[in-house]
Design an enzyme around this catalytic site. Structure first.
Site, short mmCIF file in Angstrom:
data_model
loop_
_atom_site.label_atom_id
_atom_site.label_comp_id
_atom_site.label_asym_id
_atom_site.label_seq_id
_atom_site.Cartn_x
_atom_site.Cartn_y
_atom_site.Cartn_z
N CYS A 116 1.15 -1.23 -0.09
CA CYS A 116 0.11 0.14 0.02
C CYS A 116 0.87 1.22 0.06
CB CYS A 116 -0.82 0.10 1.36
SG CYS A 116 -1.77 -1.40 1.20
N CYS A 119 1.68 3.27 3.46
CA CYS A 119 2.27 2.61 4.57
C CYS A 119 3.53 2.41 5.06
CB CYS A 119 1.28 1.12 4.59
SG CYS A 119 1.77 0.23 5.87
N1 SAH Z 1 -2.41 -5.32 6.68
C1 SAH Z 1 -3.71 -4.84 7.42
C2 SAH Z 1 -3.37 -4.60 8.96
C3 SAH Z 1 -2.29 -3.66 9.22
S1 SAH Z 1 -2.40 -2.14 8.93
C4 SAH Z 1 -4.55 -3.78 6.62
O1 SAH Z 1 -4.02 -3.27 5.96
O2 SAH Z 1 -5.51 -3.54 7.22
C5 SAH Z 1 -3.64 -1.40 10.07
C6 SAH Z 1 -4.43 -0.22 9.42
O3 SAH Z 1 -3.30 0.92 9.61
C7 SAH Z 1 -4.75 -0.20 8.15
O4 SAH Z 1 -6.07 0.46 8.05
C8 SAH Z 1 -3.79 0.61 7.46
O5 SAH Z 1 -4.44 1.02 6.17
C9 SAH Z 1 -3.45 1.70 8.50
N2 SAH Z 1 -2.26 2.64 8.10
C10 SAH Z 1 -1.08 1.96 7.51
N3 SAH Z 1 -0.56 3.27 7.59
C11 SAH Z 1 -0.98 4.27 7.81
C12 SAH Z 1 -0.64 5.69 8.20
N4 SAH Z 1 0.45 6.17 7.80
N5 SAH Z 1 -1.71 6.28 8.72
C13 SAH Z 1 -2.78 5.97 9.21
N6 SAH Z 1 -3.09 4.60 9.09
C14 SAH Z 1 -2.46 3.89 8.43
FE1 SF4 Z 2 -0.97 -2.40 3.27
FE2 SF4 Z 2 0.42 -1.73 5.26
FE3 SF4 Z 2 -1.63 -3.32 5.73
FE4 SF4 Z 2 0.36 -4.29 4.47
S1 SF4 Z 2 0.30 -3.52 6.80
S2 SF4 Z 2 -1.74 -4.35 3.75
S3 SF4 Z 2 1.17 -2.44 3.23
S4 SF4 Z 2 -1.79 -0.95 5.04
#
Ligand code: SAH
Ligand code: SF4
Length: 351
Positions: A116, A119
């Site tokens: 993503c 992230c």
């Molecule tokens: N991989 C799973 C769970 C871990 S991420 C998922 O993507 O759902 C947990 C949450 O944090 C997800 O909703 C993700 O999109 C969010 N997230 C990731 N990076 C972020 C950021 N920089 N600011 C806010 N939320 C973030």
């Molecule tokens: Fe996407 Fe980060 Fe969740 Fe992985 S951990 S699925 S890169 S938001």
């Protein structure tokens, strides 16, 4: 010889392991009680076992195998732990303080392969899956830590680094241990699994019918924006993802939480809120709006407060249940993956 992680064993496997050492069956029950309900941090702490057995276990087994490599505490009480794994890799766990009790945010993989764009966990790429024992050890550590200061672990979220449904076997064995009264003994009603939207996993999980809360990272009101943010959307676009979520809600009776990060100028306009309301109308769900946590290596910014509030109002006006997530630990880089990235140095930017 590689040491056996006793946390990865089911109670039956543990019984076979201990009796295999020539010990009577009741010793296995004692070890099980020390490992799980009693939170033993080491074999030496298992004081009702003979010293020779404790020494033998110390030589040939481990309890999760994690050690704390770094910790940071935020002014708001959020605490972040960086754990070192037996192979030198690191993962993050966050302790989230709530009025109703503390919760743990745990990781399921080192890095993540979903890529993503926003992230920090995905930035350095995927390294490996955590084992079931490494996932469980994070929770046991947090519970021990909380007990020592007189508080309790109320629940947990699988929202740290990694995609839990991409590490299916370890995640399912872990959830089995969570609900097992002989092990963690915590109702899955207090557990939330967050996924980026792996449809086959969501459907398989629905078939279990567990009361586990499912959070789905939506982050966009249409395929066009979601494709830009999350490569997984090309494989499982919204018209495939949302029916799978409906099936989950219907089989488990639990409403789905859709997580929606608000990123300035990208997905936070009124028209996006309206599209989002239209997309979710009539579905058993709740929307959690998340102010974007800035990631040092990325240029995205959080939406301004006023835009967050009008996005929320637009959803509420269409009858969608919606809240804005309290921003916690912003001063300690609580966005998943950031402590590890800081610790590991400059991540390789693949975006
Ligand atoms: N991989 C799973 C769970 C871990 S991420 C998922 O993507 O759902 C947990 C949450 O944090 C997800 O909703 C993700 O999109 C969010 N997230 C990731 N990076 C972020 C950021 N920089 N600011 C806010 N939320 C973030
Ligand atoms: Fe996407 Fe980060 Fe969740 Fe992985 S951990 S699925 S890169 S938001």
């Amino acid at each position: 010889m590689r040491k056996t992680d006793l946390l990865t064993l089911t109670p039956a496997e543990l019984a076979a392991y201990i009796t295999g050492l020539g010990e009577p069956a009741y010793r296995a029950r004692q070890v099980l009680a020390w490992l799980w309900p009693k939170d033993a941090a080491s074999f030496m702490a298992m004081t009702n076992l003979p010293l020779a057995l404790r020494e033998r276990l110390e030589r040939q087994a481990v309890i999760g195998g994690l050690s704390v490599a770094a910790r940071e505490k935020s002014a708001d009480g959020t605490e972040k732990l960086l754990f070192m794994l037996p192979d030198g890799q690191t993962v993050e766990t966050v302790i989230l303080p709530y009025r109703i009790g503390d919760s743990a945010c745990i990781s399921t993989q080192v890095g993540c392969r979903m890529g993503c764009r926003f992230c920090a966990s995905g930035l350095p790429g995927f390294v490996r899956n955590l084992t079931m024992g490494e996932i469980a050890a994070q929770v046991l550590y947090v519970r021990r830590h909380l007990r020592a200061r007189g508080s309790q672990l109320r629940g947990m979220v699988l929202m740290g680094s990694g995609e839990p449904l991409d590490n299916w076997e370890a995640t399912i064995s872990f959830l089995e241990a969570v609900k097992d009264p002989q092990r963690l003994g915590l109702s899955l009603r207090h557990v939330t699994l967050s996924t980026s939207g792996l449809v086959p996993g969501i459907r398989q999980l629905a078939a279990y019918g567990w009361p586990l809360n499912l959070a789905v990272s939506l982050h966009a009101p249409n395929n066009e924006i979601r494709n830009q943010l999350m490569p997984i959307n090309k494989k499982y676009p919204l018209e495939v993802l949302l029916p799978a979520c409906d099936e989950y809600a219907q089989k488990t009776g639990r409403r789905i939480t859709y997580e929606y990060i608000l990123i300035d100028g990208l997905n936070d306009e009124q028209e996006h809120a309206e599209q989002c309301a239209h997309l979710l109308a009539g579905r058993l769900c709740h929307v959690n709006l998340i102010p974007y946590n800035t990631v040092a290596e990325l240029s995205w910014q959080a939406s301004p407060q006023q835009k967050i509030q009008s996005f929320k109002a637009a959803l509420a006006a269409k009858g969608i249940s919606v809240t804005v997530r309290r921003k916690m630990g912003a001063d300690i880089a609580a966005a998943c993956g950031q402590l590890r990235n800081n610790y590991c140095g400059e991540p390789r930017n693949e975006g």
